[in-house]
Design an enzyme around this catalytic site. Sequence first.
Site, mmCIF file in Angstrom:
data_model
loop_
_atom_site.group_PDB
_atom_site.id
_atom_site.type_symbol
_atom_site.label_atom_id
_atom_site.label_comp_id
_atom_site.label_asym_id
_atom_site.label_seq_id
_atom_site.Cartn_x
_atom_site.Cartn_y
_atom_site.Cartn_z
ATOM 1 N N HIS A 100 -7.962 -6.154 7.363
ATOM 2 C CA HIS A 100 -7.698 -5.138 8.382
ATOM 3 C C HIS A 100 -7.941 -5.729 9.767
ATOM 4 O O HIS A 100 -9.061 -6.035 10.143
ATOM 5 C CB HIS A 100 -8.535 -3.870 8.211
ATOM 6 C CG HIS A 100 -7.895 -2.671 8.869
ATOM 7 N ND1 HIS A 100 -7.019 -1.831 8.207
ATOM 8 C CD2 HIS A 100 -7.946 -2.210 10.143
ATOM 9 C CE1 HIS A 100 -6.589 -0.894 9.026
ATOM 10 N NE2 HIS A 100 -7.138 -1.104 10.218
ATOM 11 N N HIS A 147 0.866 -1.184 0.000
ATOM 12 C CA HIS A 147 0.000 0.000 0.000
ATOM 13 C C HIS A 147 0.901 1.231 0.000
ATOM 14 O O HIS A 147 1.163 1.830 1.048
ATOM 15 C CB HIS A 147 -0.903 -0.010 1.231
ATOM 16 C CG HIS A 147 -1.961 1.048 1.219
ATOM 17 N ND1 HIS A 147 -3.219 0.851 1.752
ATOM 18 C CD2 HIS A 147 -1.965 2.317 0.743
ATOM 19 C CE1 HIS A 147 -3.935 1.963 1.603
ATOM 20 N NE2 HIS A 147 -3.189 2.862 1.002
ATOM 21 N N GLU A 165 -2.617 -1.707 -3.148
ATOM 22 C CA GLU A 165 -3.700 -0.933 -2.547
ATOM 23 C C GLU A 165 -3.357 0.551 -2.590
ATOM 24 O O GLU A 165 -2.183 0.921 -2.532
ATOM 25 C CB GLU A 165 -3.887 -1.328 -1.081
ATOM 26 C CG GLU A 165 -4.230 -2.772 -0.838
ATOM 27 C CD GLU A 165 -4.365 -3.074 0.644
ATOM 28 O OE1 GLU A 165 -4.941 -4.138 0.965
ATOM 29 O OE2 GLU A 165 -3.900 -2.278 1.481
#
Length: 241
Positions: free
Chosen positions: A191, A43, A70
Amino acid sequence: MTKLSVNINKIATLRNSRGGNNPDLLKTALDCERFGAQGITVHPRPDERHIRYRDVYDLKANISTELNIEGNCREQKFVDLVLANTPAQVTLVPDAEGQITSNHGWDTVKHKDYLKEMVAVFRGAGIRVSIFVDPVPEMVEGAAETGTDRIELYTEAYASGYHQNREQAIAPYIAAAKRANNLGLELNAGHDLDLHNLNYFAENIPGLLEVSIGHALICDALYLGLENTIQMYLRQLAATK
């Protein structure tokens, strides 16, 4: 079996804290694959405080499993990075600049037209698209109207409520997953999933194809070792009915 994609942002954070290349991010990614991970997630953020844009090129050129990038597609630099590397998957996350970590999904109703445009850009380049969403049926329905391939359910609320009442914590995710299944959307999640809550989640979410796990997995690896930790996470997924 649900696939495990290892998010290596925290490895990059440790490397960047001292400069140089220790730990070696690319070697870590290749070792994660060797230890059984079925994908690598990164990410990158505009300040490059963990994953550097150069890292993405190095990973794309060397890993053999799926690369999942991401990030916030409102950042043109991110869009250009994804299109230049054509990963297996891009996950669209509505992060604000400077945000420490992702903390909410897209409002796919409010931003439907914009997301439809961005999904078309990435799918036109042959990249599978996943949209980060909260476990709300209306948000799932909005995502389906964008033409995305998948959604990723934001699982922080589940993880926070798991030890108090896991049945209550997972209920919105089951409902969202069933709605996604009915709409023909494929399903990811991520997450704060960890060794305590992962098995129950994967066992109860219909059609779950992939989980992306970074922070908890790397923290566990400090005590348990990276190879052993990846195998432990894989066993949690394999144990689902």
